[in-house]
Scaffold this active site. Structure first.
Site, short mmCIF file in Angstrom:
data_model
loop_
_atom_site.label_atom_id
_atom_site.label_comp_id
_atom_site.label_asym_id
_atom_site.label_seq_id
_atom_site.Cartn_x
_atom_site.Cartn_y
_atom_site.Cartn_z
N GLU A 113 0.84 -1.20 0.00
CA GLU A 113 0.00 0.00 0.00
C GLU A 113 0.88 1.25 0.00
O GLU A 113 1.98 1.24 0.57
CB GLU A 113 -0.89 0.03 1.25
CG GLU A 113 -1.82 -1.16 1.37
CD GLU A 113 -2.49 -1.25 2.74
OE1 GLU A 113 -3.39 -2.07 2.89
OE2 GLU A 113 -2.09 -0.49 3.65
N LYS A 115 2.17 4.66 1.31
CA LYS A 115 2.23 5.21 2.67
C LYS A 115 1.95 6.72 2.58
O LYS A 115 2.81 7.51 2.20
CB LYS A 115 3.60 4.96 3.29
CG LYS A 115 3.68 5.38 4.74
CD LYS A 115 5.04 5.03 5.35
CE LYS A 115 5.08 5.43 6.80
NZ LYS A 115 4.87 6.85 7.02
N ASP A 117 1.36 10.53 3.48
CA ASP A 117 2.01 11.43 4.43
C ASP A 117 0.94 12.34 5.02
O ASP A 117 0.70 13.45 4.55
CB ASP A 117 3.09 12.25 3.72
CG ASP A 117 4.04 12.89 4.72
OD1 ASP A 117 3.99 12.52 5.91
OD2 ASP A 117 4.83 13.75 4.32
N TYR A 225 -7.74 2.17 5.39
CA TYR A 225 -6.96 0.98 5.03
C TYR A 225 -6.91 -0.12 6.08
O TYR A 225 -6.23 -1.11 5.89
CB TYR A 225 -5.53 1.38 4.67
CG TYR A 225 -4.84 2.25 5.70
CD1 TYR A 225 -4.51 1.78 6.96
CD2 TYR A 225 -4.55 3.58 5.40
CE1 TYR A 225 -3.89 2.58 7.89
CE2 TYR A 225 -3.93 4.40 6.33
CZ TYR A 225 -3.59 3.89 7.58
OH TYR A 225 -2.99 4.70 8.50
N LYS A 312 10.58 3.48 3.57
CA LYS A 312 10.54 4.94 3.41
C LYS A 312 11.42 5.35 2.22
O LYS A 312 12.58 4.95 2.12
CB LYS A 312 11.06 5.63 4.68
CG LYS A 312 10.16 5.50 5.88
CD LYS A 312 9.05 6.53 5.81
CE LYS A 312 8.46 6.78 7.19
NZ LYS A 312 9.21 7.69 8.00
N CYS A 407 13.89 47.91 2.79
CA CYS A 407 12.96 47.30 1.81
C CYS A 407 13.58 47.35 0.42
O CYS A 407 14.04 48.41 -0.03
CB CYS A 407 11.63 48.05 1.83
SG CYS A 407 10.47 47.48 0.58
N CYS A 410 11.31 49.99 -1.72
CA CYS A 410 11.13 51.42 -1.43
C CYS A 410 12.19 51.99 -0.49
O CYS A 410 12.12 53.16 -0.11
CB CYS A 410 9.74 51.68 -0.86
SG CYS A 410 9.49 50.98 0.79
N CYS A 425 8.18 45.58 5.83
CA CYS A 425 8.29 46.98 5.47
C CYS A 425 7.05 47.71 5.98
O CYS A 425 5.93 47.36 5.60
CB CYS A 425 8.42 47.13 3.96
SG CYS A 425 8.27 48.85 3.39
N CYS A 431 4.95 51.82 -0.64
CA CYS A 431 5.76 50.72 -1.17
C CYS A 431 5.01 50.07 -2.33
O CYS A 431 3.94 49.48 -2.13
CB CYS A 431 6.02 49.71 -0.06
SG CYS A 431 7.08 48.33 -0.54
#
Length: 671
Positions: A113, A115, A117, A225, A312, A407, A410, A425, A431
């Site tokens: 099957e 796996k 995550d 499952y 894995k 920034c 700006c 900023c 900006c």
């Protein structure tokens, strides 16, 4: 190694692994890869076998991992939710196969099957109805999250077909599809909220929310499952998978029945490449002996079954050169560093950029230098991440990369709020990326939803000097003739755009409030604020203390709102939007009284309820003459309490001797 040294090392590794377990299972914010965690676990296991006198029953080698959070009711598992032993190489799989053959002979099959995550979940059904959902927790007991799980569309709330037992448990994995993850993370970035590193963390974080309405807005999925019953119904695991699929459960169709270890290795090899074409993350393959009688014969260790193992996949990792670090400014002013890389092939795609998250990542964790050779990984993350630097290839004269102080758009000095990782900023009125980003957010589908006006058009109109503030959008009708002369806009497109702008004036207060783009005020928060304060004037006048009295408004959000409305330019902008005809008053629903049985009585609703949403309970109270208050005081008559209500509210109500009732007791008052 002396016994004293071994004891110290065992204690140190145990403490480190327990912290990593807490980060992964409870906080949903892992700080170590699965591979590195498993290697440390192997090291600890080896030391404990060599020095068994120091083996602690509470050691990470003896426990599944994780702890139970305090926000949810703790439920003991009828059948323990054990973890699986992990391997990262084929030789260990062959050895696993040899152990199986030695124990039960050569006549058996494997089920392979994917796996997933995600977040392990146990669902209990009685007479075909979902009655309880519990997280893995520590393997023995977990958190009951039934209300949240009911919002997942692929999980049946009631079975309609099949010969299922009166009582059974089915286990699976709650996860989030990659496209949904990307979209939701972008929304969080737009709202100035912390993003999640990967879909697993997002799914896990979502399951821990106490507002099931917010959970429902996040598209989660679940593959089932594993079937558990008092009496064995099937001879094999494969038969049970086929059966639960016929009962209406969402079962992954990629599983395969294999006759021997060679078939298992072929399956692994296939999915090591094909996993990148799936719409969700997998991090390996689970291999199980198919026959239940043979599973019983093989038995269990203290933490895992001997008849199953998890292979894995190693996260894809490549080496490439860091060309430069650039910086992006979001609409809330948050400055995000980006690593620009020499193009390299990774997990089937060419990678040119990688996320660096924040200043600490550059200067503290990685200690990046100019033109470093870096290792880039694409595991659970959608966007590739720099894992480490190859110090052997660092040039002797390479200079450290310093995070910018001003920034990039700006030149305004950057600020950093205490307790936050990001720099931002503060020049939101001057900006360019912030100005354009705010207007693009304002016209978006979840805010004002202005037809005929898109992101590119906003950029063009801003660059030509037509719009610099949100309010300027509502002055565009005065520039229709000028727009026609630009060449880029036809008469029809201008007409559609102006019609869309005019129609947007009817959007409700909460949409306007969300559209303003106040830092940390997302769609849900805007709705809560509009519902609580009713008008923009009351909201603007609210103190931080009054703001936090509103449902689910925390200190950080309250501070951000207060700062926003303390800015005179923001107040002027709102006055212009008022003059343009936008809605700044929440439309009250007309309440038709069903009775006056609650007349003169006041209520506060807190927590999560199985049969009703809080809005539905509010309607019931108001339809029967009752009044909803915003905060607990001696004037309050009843606190209607559901699951997972805030401890502070409960404590205050108890101190004031306010009656605490359930939703059923509320209905009893009416009947």
């Amino acid at each position: 190694m002396s016994p004293a040294e071994a004891k110290n090392q065992i204690q140190a590794i145990s403490a480190e692994l327990k912290q990593h377990n807490y980060n992964y299972y409870v906080l949903a914010m892992p700080t170590i890869s699965d591979f590195d965690f498993d290697k440390k676990l192997e090291e600890l296991n080896k030391l404990e076998k060599e020095f068994p006198e120091f083996l602690d029953p509470d050691s990470p080698t003896q426990k599944v991992g994780g702890e139970v959070t305090k926000e949810f009711v703790t439920v003991r598992h009828r059948w323990p939710m054990l973890s699986l032993g992990n391997t990262y190489n084929e030789q260990e799989l062959v050895e696993f196969d040899q152990r199986i053959r030695k124990a039960i002979g050569d006549s058996f099959e494997y089920v392979c099957e994917l796996k997933f995550d995600g977040l392990s979940m146990s669902l209990t059904y009685e007479n075909g109805k979902l009655v309880r959902a519990v997280t893995r927790g520590d393997g023995t007991q977990g958190d009951e999250v039934t209300t949240n799980v009911r919002t997942i569309h692929s999980i049946p709330k009631k079975l309609t077909s099949g010969e299922y037992p009166d009582l059974f448990e089915i286990r699976g994995e709650v996860f989030m599809h990659l496209k949904a993850f990307e979209r939701l993370n972008k929304e969080r970035t737009d709202n100035g909220e912390m993003t999640y590193a990967n879909p697993r963390n997002f799914a896990s974080g979502t399951m821990k929310l106490q507002d099931s309405a917010e959970v429902a807005r996040r598209p989660l999925d679940c593959f089932l499952y594993g079937l558990y019953t008092e009496k064995t119904l099937f001879k094999t695991h494969w038969e049970s998978l086929e059966a639960v699929k016929s009962w209406g459960f969402h079962v992954d169709n990629h599983s395969r029945l294999c006759n021997d270890i060679n078939g298992v290795l072929e399956f692994i090899s296939h999915w090591d490449k094909e996993r990148f074409n799936l719409s969700y993350d997998i991090d390996g393959i689970v291999i199980k002996v198919n026959n239940y009688s043979q599973q019983q014969e093989l038995g269990f260790t203290s933490k895992s079954p001997r008849w199953a193992i998890s292979y894995k996949f190693k996260a894809e990792r490549v080496e490439t050169e860091l060309l430069q670090v650039t910086y992006q400014v979001g609409r809330t002013g948050a400055v995000t560093p980006v690593a620009n890389l020499k193009p390299v092939l990774l997990a089937g795609t060419t990678v040119k950029r990688a996320t660096l998250h924040n200043a600490d990542e550059i200067t503290e964790r990685l200690k990046l230098h100019e033109h470093d050779t870096v290792f880039v990984e694409k595991g659970g993350e959608i966007i590739p991440k720099i894992i480490s630097v190859n110090l052997d290839k660092r040039k002797p004269d390479a200079k450290p990369i310093a995070y910018i102080t001003h920034c990039p758009a700006c030149e305004t000095p950057l600020l950093r709020t205490e307790g936050e990782a990001a720099w931002y900023c503060p020049n939101d009125e001057g900006c360019p990326p912030q100005i354009v980003g705010k207007m693009q957010h304002f016209i978006g589908r979840k805010a004002m939803n202005i037809d005929g006006l898109g992101d590119e058009t906003i950029e063009t109109l801003h660059s030509r000097g037509f719009i610099n503030h949100i309010s300027d959008i509502y002055d565009l009708h005065a520039h229709a003739a000028e727009l026609k002369q630009m060449g880029r806009f036809g008469e029809k497109s201008i007409s559609n755009m102006l019609d869309g702008i005019e129609k947007s004036k009817q959007m409700p207060f909460e949409k306007v409030l969300f559209g303003l783009g106040i830092r940390y005020v997302g769609e849900t928060v805007a709705r809560k604020l509009a519902f609580h304060f009713k008008t923009i004037d009351k909201l603007m006048a609210a103190t931080e203390e009054e703001l936090t009295a509103a449902d689910e408004i925390g200190g950080r959000i309250a501070q951000s709102i207060a700062e926003y409305f303390s800015n005179e330019k923001h107040k002027q902008e709102i006055e212009k939007l008022k003059a343009a005809g936008l809605q700044f008053v929440a439309v009250e629903k007309e309440v038709t009284l069903a009775s006056e049985k609650l007349a003169g009585q006041s209520f506060i609703i807190s927590g999560v309820f199985e049969k009703f949403s809080r809005d539905e309970l509010k309607d019931i109270i108001e339809q029967n003459g009752g009044k909803i208050l915003s905060s607990i005081s001696a004037k309050l008559n009843y606190l209607v309490a559901g699951d997972n209500m805030g401890p502070a509210k409960l404590e205050k109500a108890q101190k004031l001797n306010i009656p605490i009732i359930s939703d059923q007791e509320l209905l009893d008052l009416i009947s």
